[in-house]
Each structure stands twice: as C-alpha cells, then as structure tokens.
Design an enzyme around this catalytic site. Structure first.
Site, PDB file in Angstrom:
ATOM      1  N   LYS A   1     -12.828   2.458  -2.845  1.00  0.00           N
ATOM      2  CA  LYS A   1     -13.978   2.817  -2.015  1.00  0.00           C
ATOM      3  C   LYS A   1     -15.040   3.498  -2.874  1.00  0.00           C
ATOM      4  CE  LYS A   1     -11.294   3.357   2.282  1.00  0.00           C
ATOM      5  NZ  LYS A   1     -10.834   4.197   3.382  1.00  0.00           N
TER       6      LYS A   1
ATOM      7  N   HIS B   1       6.039 -27.392   2.271  1.00  0.00           N
ATOM      8  CA  HIS B   1       5.183 -28.456   1.732  1.00  0.00           C
ATOM      9  C   HIS B   1       4.114 -27.849   0.838  1.00  0.00           C
ATOM     10  CE1 HIS B   1       6.963 -31.413   4.484  1.00  0.00           C
ATOM     11  NE2 HIS B   1       7.220 -30.305   5.161  1.00  0.00           N
TER      12      HIS B   1
ATOM     13  N   GLU C   1       0.844  -1.202   0.000  1.00  0.00           N
ATOM     14  CA  GLU C   1       0.000   0.000   0.000  1.00  0.00           C
ATOM     15  C   GLU C   1       0.878   1.250   0.000  1.00  0.00           C
ATOM     16  OE1 GLU C   1      -3.276  -0.272   2.742  1.00  0.00           O
ATOM     17  OE2 GLU C   1      -3.999   1.717   2.239  1.00  0.00           O
TER      18      GLU C   1
HETATM   19  O1  PA5 Z   1      -3.235   2.185   5.531  1.00  0.00           O
HETATM   20  C1  PA5 Z   1      -4.269   2.760   5.217  1.00  0.00           C
HETATM   21  O2  PA5 Z   1      -4.351   3.995   5.144  1.00  0.00           O
HETATM   22  C2  PA5 Z   1      -5.536   1.986   4.916  1.00  0.00           C
HETATM   23  O3  PA5 Z   1      -5.292   0.613   4.861  1.00  0.00           O
HETATM   24  C3  PA5 Z   1      -6.587   2.272   5.986  1.00  0.00           C
HETATM   25  O4  PA5 Z   1      -6.075   1.876   7.225  1.00  0.00           O
HETATM   26  C4  PA5 Z   1      -7.896   1.544   5.700  1.00  0.00           C
HETATM   27  O5  PA5 Z   1      -8.408   1.914   4.443  1.00  0.00           O
HETATM   28  C5  PA5 Z   1      -8.926   1.841   6.788  1.00  0.00           C
HETATM   29  O6  PA5 Z   1      -9.163   3.214   6.859  1.00  0.00           O
HETATM   30  P1  PA5 Z   1      -9.872   3.861   8.110  1.00  0.00           P
HETATM   31  O7  PA5 Z   1      -8.994   3.677   9.294  1.00  0.00           O
HETATM   32  O8  PA5 Z   1     -10.041   5.304   7.737  1.00  0.00           O
HETATM   33  O9  PA5 Z   1     -11.189   3.159   8.288  1.00  0.00           O
END
Ligand code: PA5
Length: 530
Positions: A456, A352, A323
């Site tokens: 989203k 395995h 990410e």
């Molecule tokens: O690392 C990130 O920014 C994302 O993975 C968020 O943690 C994830 O989309 C969840 O977002 P939020 O904490 O606003 O619900």
C-alpha cells in the site's frame, strides 16, 4: 510403494469423520511415518496451548498488539468480556433485522419499493469471503443479486456499473473496509458515488458501511448520513472476517442462512479444540502440510474442489493461507521466509489444463481434493446406462488421486456431504484453525500482513511521483525529457518509475510523447491540456 491392502488400512487408520457435519478428512495419501508423528507431538502440545491462549483473549497478534477473536463470532460465550459477547450477538441480530426489513420492503431505495441488487465494494479479506460464499449459494431466484467491485480498475468498474444499468437506482451499496482507508475500496466507492450523482440518485440513502470503529470510512458514513453501518471489530482480521458482518450481511441479504453457517463453524471449532491430534481435523491438516513441505513450505498446496460452486474456495484459501503464513520473520525475530504457496481452480476442468503437469511434471506440490458427495439437488438423466454426470466427476477425482499417488505425488482429500450453509461454515472454520495451528508449528504471527501494508505504501509513493511529474510539466512552457524532469524533481534514482508513469499517462491521452517510443531516453514529454 505400499500395496493396495496396506493403503486401504492406512486410509482407515487415519480417516477423520465428523458425525454431526458428515465431513471426512483423509490424510492417508501424505507419506508421513510413525517417527514423524512422534517428533511432531511436542510441537502440537505448544500449538494447542497457543490456541487456548488465543481463544481466551491473549494478544496473539503482537505486532499490532491485538487479540485474535474470529472464533468468538460463532461461540460468543467464549469472548473474554461481557461487552464483546453483547457486541457479537447484537450485531448478528441487527443483521437479521436489517435483512428482514430490506426483504419486506420496509427499508427501500428512495425511488422504488424494493432493493433488487447489492453492490459490494471491498478488497482482499473484505471481498474474497463474500465472493466465495455468494458463488456457493448462487441461484436464479435470490432475493438480491450481488456484484463486486474489488479493484482500482476503471474498466472493471465500468463493466459492473454497465451491467447494473438502470438497476443502480435499486442497488444497495455495501462499502466494506476494516481500515476504512484502503485505496482500492475508497476509489471504487468514489466512482460509484459519482455514478449515483450522474444518474440523479442519492448515494447516502442506498449506502451501508462495514468498517472499524473510528475509521475514516465510518466518519464519512456518519457525516453523510448513510443508510446504516455495521462494525468490523479490531480483533478480526480481513481474511478471517467471513463470519463477521463482512460476510454475514451480504450473505443474509442474498437469502443465505447465516445461523447455519455460524452453527457449522461452531461445530467444527468444537471438533478442532480436541487435543488428541488424531481426532482433530485441523491438526491433521496442519500436520500434513508440515510434513509435505518439511515445515518450510517446500511444496505448494494445489486446491482442487470437484464442484463448480466451490470454485472460489481455491482463491479464498490462497489468501487465508498465503497472507497468514507468508512471513519473513518468526515470532523471535529470526529470518525464516515462511509460507505455503496455494493455487487451484476446480476439477475435473483442470484435468484438461495444469493437472497434466501435476501428474507428470515437477513434483513440487501436494494436492488437496475437495469432494462433495451429493451430486445435485435435482435428479439427472443417465449419460450412459446406469451412469450420470456426477458418477463421472467422482471417477475423475478418484482417478486423479490414484494417478498422482502412483507417481509419487501426495494428496489430502476433504469430503463434504453437500454444499450447504452448515458445511461451508465448517470448511471456513476448519481451514482457519489449520492455519492457526500451522503458524504455531513454525512459530510465526499469522495475523498481521506487513507485506500487504508495504504494498500500500509503495503505491502511494508512485502516486506522489506522478503528481510531481505532472506539476513539473504543467509549469513548463516547453516539452521536457525524462532526464530533465528527474533532475528538476530530484528523482534521478526513480527515472524508470517516472517513465512508467509517463507511458501510462500517454496511453490515457494526458501526456504527449515526441520521439521514438522504443527509446525512452529520447522522448520529450508535454502535458495535454484537459
Ligand atoms: O486480510 C487482510 O487483512 C487484508 O487482505 C485486508 O482484508 C485487505 O487489505 C483490505 O483491508 P481493509 O478491509 O482495511 O480495506
């Protein structure tokens, strides 16, 4: 191919050891050359300067115009303002105070004198860190047992709620969402709120929000008089939030020593500020990743912790790395398609499974072995004369590392003495900074996630289409074909999407299909009155 003696020398030349943490980083089985080290040095001069600027409060996430402050969480004195320093230390104190009261029963559910369980609701960065840490320190006699809801999957929600059963009345619910508007977390929260209502329980008296200031979740929690709230700062990203309230509150409630986790991260942070690349374990990792994938992610990172407790480290790193580094544009707006694909599970189990391909198949990866020196806190019986199960585990790790190398597959080995709060905090800090360095080397913003935001929005578009489809069927007295519906709502270019929505509604008894299921265009659709 180098001789065994040359490799042993290379191992010693490049081995990093952290004296206080007992952590080793070995990049000797990555095939970089002295020329490569000379070439990459100037890039590291920039990476060290970028890190200095980031840690002193520069806007290191330009797209979101945000500071990037996860390093301050374990060294509050480095935060750029007195207000931030106070916020960080007060939050940690408040987490400990709250935890102590929950454990002592001073804070308890309305119908019992103790909380028995935690239900953590959140996704991505608001779930993976807490899940990883919970697994690291799982034991039979935790003060509160934790379960997670990290998806919008009704069946998954049913399972977790069924397993909690009557203990729902003694469950402390943590709703974790920085934005406070992520649908998966919001949906799971509504489902749990509904389950409380159905069981005649008062959700607000058992609910805690961990969220950003001013978020919809914060407003909801205040408006409904929830038990308490903890902050998720604007300058912390989800995937680097494990050492903020997001990770510390659930950890402390499970009896995990959060001060030691912070201390481990603090010690690793200090080591990874060293501007001598060879003495900096995070710089060594970033350098090795860069060499392995030619600075373009050409090779995948396969993470193999040889320890069951570290199983989720592979998933945790998958998010942290992918990410953060998986970006289309660099900081100058050039299209670069950067990233490093990360996957893994654990050793020796996967020997395995997919390790077969690693040893003999497509050489499109480099491995990262995570080794834990202490076998177990308990003594174990011999399975052969003079040999315990832990000896086998080491044998499998060493054997696989050598076999991969002999077949031209590179690897890194990170060795920790034991799975403890100190070393887990340090591992988190080590990889957070390696990601920061690598992002500088390839000139990308590691701290935004436009692809996640796009996902989203795409989900919201499908739901809007579903609403139109249902409204159209509701206002029709006859069954309609997909084509007729698409024309009515002016969505002919979304007809395939309409079909997928209709098929899902059909499977859940909300729409009746007339016609041949294998020929979507022949189908006639009708709403089933609920
Ligand atoms: O690392 C990130 O920014 C994302 O993975 C968020 O943690 C994830 O989309 C969840 O977002 P939020 O904490 O606003 O619900």
């Amino acid at each position: 191919m180098s001789s065994a003696v040359e490799l042993w020398q290379r191992y010693q030349d490049w081995l990093y050891y952290h004296v206080d943490l007992g952590i080793y980083v070995d990049i000797s089985r990555i095939g970089f050359t002295p020329d490569f080290i000379t070439q990459i040095q100037p890039k590291f001069v920039k990476a060290f300067a970028d890190m200095k600027a980031l840690e002193s409060g520069a806007i290191a996430n330009p797209d979101e115009h945000r500071m990037v402050g996860h390093y301050w969480l374990r060294s509050p004195e480095l935060a750029p303002t007195e207000e931030l320093r106070r916020d960080i230390t007060e939050t940690i104190d408040r987490i400990e105070d709250f935890t102590q009261k929950v454990h002592a029963g001073d804070i308890h559910p309305p119908t019992a004198d103790r909380f028995t369980d935690i239900l953590s609701i959140g996704i991505g960065g608001s779930a993976l860190g807490p899940q990883f840490v919970a697994q690291c320190f799982a034991k039979a006699d935790v003060p509160l047992k934790i379960s997670f809801l990290d998806n919008s999957d009704p069946d998954g929600i049913d399972l977790v709620l069924d397993l909690l059963g009557d203990r729902l009345s003694t469950t402390l619910v943590l709703v974790i969402s920085k934005s406070g508007g992520t649908p998966e977390a919001a949906n799971a929260m509504k489902e749990v709120e509904f389950a409380f209502k159905k069981a005649g329980l008062d959700f607000a008296k058992q609910a805690i929000a961990i969220t950003g200031v001013g978020s919809a979740l914060e407003k909801y929690a205040i408006g409904n008089n929830w038990l308490d709230q903890f902050p998720m700062y604007d300058w912390i990203g989800g995937r680097t939030s494990e050492l903020s309230a997001v990770g510390l509150l659930p950890a402390a409630l499970q009896g995990i020593n959060i001060r030691d986790m912070l201390r481990g991260a603090n010690l690793m942070d200090a080591a990874t500020r060293n501007e001598d690349m060879r003495q900096n374990p995070a710089a060594l990792l970033a350098m090795a990743w860069y060499f392995a994938g030619n600075g373009k992610g050409e090779k995948d990172m396969v993470v193999l912790p040889y320890k069951d407790r570290l199983l989720l480290f592979s998933r945790y790193l998958q998010q942290l790395v992918m990410e953060s580094l998986g970006k289309e544009k660099d900081l100058d707006g050039n299209t670069v398609y950067q990233g490093i694909a990360v996957y893994g599970n654990k050793g020796s189990t996967d020997q395995h499974a997919y390790v077969q391909q690693l040893r003999e198949g497509v050489p499109n990866f480099f491995a990262t072995f995570i080794e834990v020196l202490q076998d177990s806190a308990k003594t174990h019986p011999e399975v052969e004369e003079g040999v315990v199960t832990g000896d086998y585990l080491l044998g499998f790790l060493q054997g696989t590392r050598s076999a991969l190398y002999d077949n031209g597959r590179d690897s890194i080995t990170v060795t920790i003495p034991v799975v403890s709060e100190l070393t887990v905090g340090a591992l988190i800090a080590l990889y957070e900074r390696a990601v920061s360095f690598y992002a500088s080397l390839v000139n990308i913003n590691a701290y935004h996630q436009p692809g996640v935001e796009a996902g989203k929005k795409a989900g919201a578009k499908v739901l809007a289409l579903q609403k139109k489809l249902v409204d159209t069927l509701r206002s029709s007295t006859v069954s309609l074909s997909l084509q007729e519906i698409a024309v009515k709502i002016d969505a002919l270019d979304e007809i395939e999407s309409l079909y997928h929505i209709a098929r899902h509604l059909h499977a859940n008894c909300k729409i009746l299909f007339e016609g041949d299921l294998s020929k979507p265009m022949t189908l006639k659709l009708m709403l089933i009155p609920q």
